[in-house]
Design an enzyme around this catalytic site. Sequence first.
Site, PDB file in Angstrom:
ATOM      1  N   VAL A 154     -12.926  -5.134 -51.911  1.00 17.68           N
ATOM      2  CA  VAL A 154     -13.479  -6.135 -52.815  1.00 17.68           C
ATOM      3  C   VAL A 154     -14.903  -5.709 -53.170  1.00 17.68           C
ATOM      4  CG1 VAL A 154     -13.464  -8.613 -53.284  1.00 17.68           C
ATOM      5  CG2 VAL A 154     -12.278  -7.755 -51.281  1.00 17.68           C
ATOM      6  N   ALA A 155     -15.044  -4.379 -53.358  1.00 23.25           N
ATOM      7  CA  ALA A 155     -16.324  -3.769 -53.725  1.00 23.25           C
ATOM      8  C   ALA A 155     -17.429  -4.217 -52.769  1.00 23.25           C
ATOM      9  CB  ALA A 155     -16.649  -4.090 -55.173  1.00 23.25           C
ATOM     10  N   CYS A 156     -18.563  -4.632 -53.296  1.00 22.88           N
ATOM     11  CA  CYS A 156     -19.715  -4.937 -52.452  1.00 22.88           C
ATOM     12  C   CYS A 156     -19.504  -6.144 -51.539  1.00 22.88           C
ATOM     13  CB  CYS A 156     -20.950  -5.165 -53.326  1.00 22.88           C
ATOM     14  SG  CYS A 156     -21.492  -3.690 -54.206  1.00 22.88           S
ATOM     15  N   SER A 157     -18.491  -6.945 -51.811  1.00 19.93           N
ATOM     16  CA  SER A 157     -18.209  -8.117 -50.975  1.00 19.93           C
ATOM     17  C   SER A 157     -17.168  -7.843 -49.895  1.00 19.93           C
ATOM     18  CB  SER A 157     -17.742  -9.287 -51.856  1.00 19.93           C
ATOM     19  OG  SER A 157     -18.793  -9.783 -52.639  1.00 19.93           O
ATOM     20  N   SER A 158     -16.767  -6.609 -49.743  1.00 18.40           N
ATOM     21  CA  SER A 158     -15.671  -6.301 -48.826  1.00 18.40           C
ATOM     22  C   SER A 158     -15.937  -6.771 -47.399  1.00 18.40           C
ATOM     23  CB  SER A 158     -15.392  -4.798 -48.835  1.00 18.40           C
ATOM     24  OG  SER A 158     -14.933  -4.375 -50.097  1.00 18.40           O
TER      25      SER A 158
END
Length: 372
Positions: A154-158
């Site tokens: 989830v990109a930078c929210s992973s």
Amino acid sequence: MSNAVIAATGLFTPEQSISNEELVAAYNAYAERFNAEHAAEIQEGDVAALTPSSVEFIEKASGIKSRFVLDKAGVLDPERMTPNIPERGNEDLSIMAEMAVAAARQAIASWGKPVSEIGAVLCAASNMPRPYPALAVEIQQALGIEGFGFDMNVACSSATFGIKTAADFIASGSVKAVLMVNPEVCSAHLNFRDRDSHFIFGDVATAVIVESSETAGAGGWDVLGTRLKTVFSNNIRNNFGFLNNAAPEGIGQPDKLFIQQGRKVFKDVVPMVSDMIVDHAADPGLDPQGLKRLWLHQANINMNQFIGRKVLGHEPTPEENVIVLDEYANTSSAGSIIAFHLRQQDMAPGDLGLICSFGAGYSAGTVFVRKR
């Protein structure tokens, strides 16, 4: 239903670091060469001349002063300007797994319990080295962990999505402890020939052990609440994938690397995240202005300062709003976990804090925690 506890964290930092001065020198050498080679087209107006970068521009735009990388020489070579990370054989531990294992071992040592008590491994990162086998399963094998593992992006929210997933596994009784890792080789998907973004990213790996409160010992952090949010946007994008990575016409194309519309991202994401934090705080009955510390995604100093002011209701001190991007740069999913790992030992039992991420997708995650 079991409550989740963040029991331990770990951090792997590469040995090599690049200062803004070094990065600017490399980019400007490339830009000067480009402008010379295309002088005629630039004169005719068919090609835009490249504008030099500067240390002042980078620090004003981002707050970044340096970044850790796996391969400094490749990034700073004006002829190459991308890290040289040789592909490893299928029987060798992959570079991202190696990074994650190093961070995980630090977390496991801090935790002080055998890996036999871990029931799942989640690898949450913005880019994976391959579609399959899952990187999480490779890490699981390297650490000798039973149970199961899978990758999530989830990109930078992973990382916050990973903590939420781990907490849900624990609440359901599926497992008693989860290892969540965030290996990020961000330098490999950054376009170092793009003045507007050549300074943004660095490489790192973090690890978090989330455990059931029924088995957790003293210390750690109670997870008081988690919330996730996604809104589709093309303003941050990377089009590299298995459908185009073998096509000759796709090699070297800018949209196969990280691209973003920075001003649009700021305008969209900052109010969305600020409102999300304040709204989510009401669920566990928290006053956001009573938070002792914010561990925000380390994307941009201006974004973090704005969100800090909105949430806390005043200009945050460095102790309240932790900033590590000056040294580490943007490390995608790992950023908030680096901040949490490095700046939480001084907090007292009962102190409240927030781990928060935001980035491409758009995606955002909030994790409210209380020192045990």
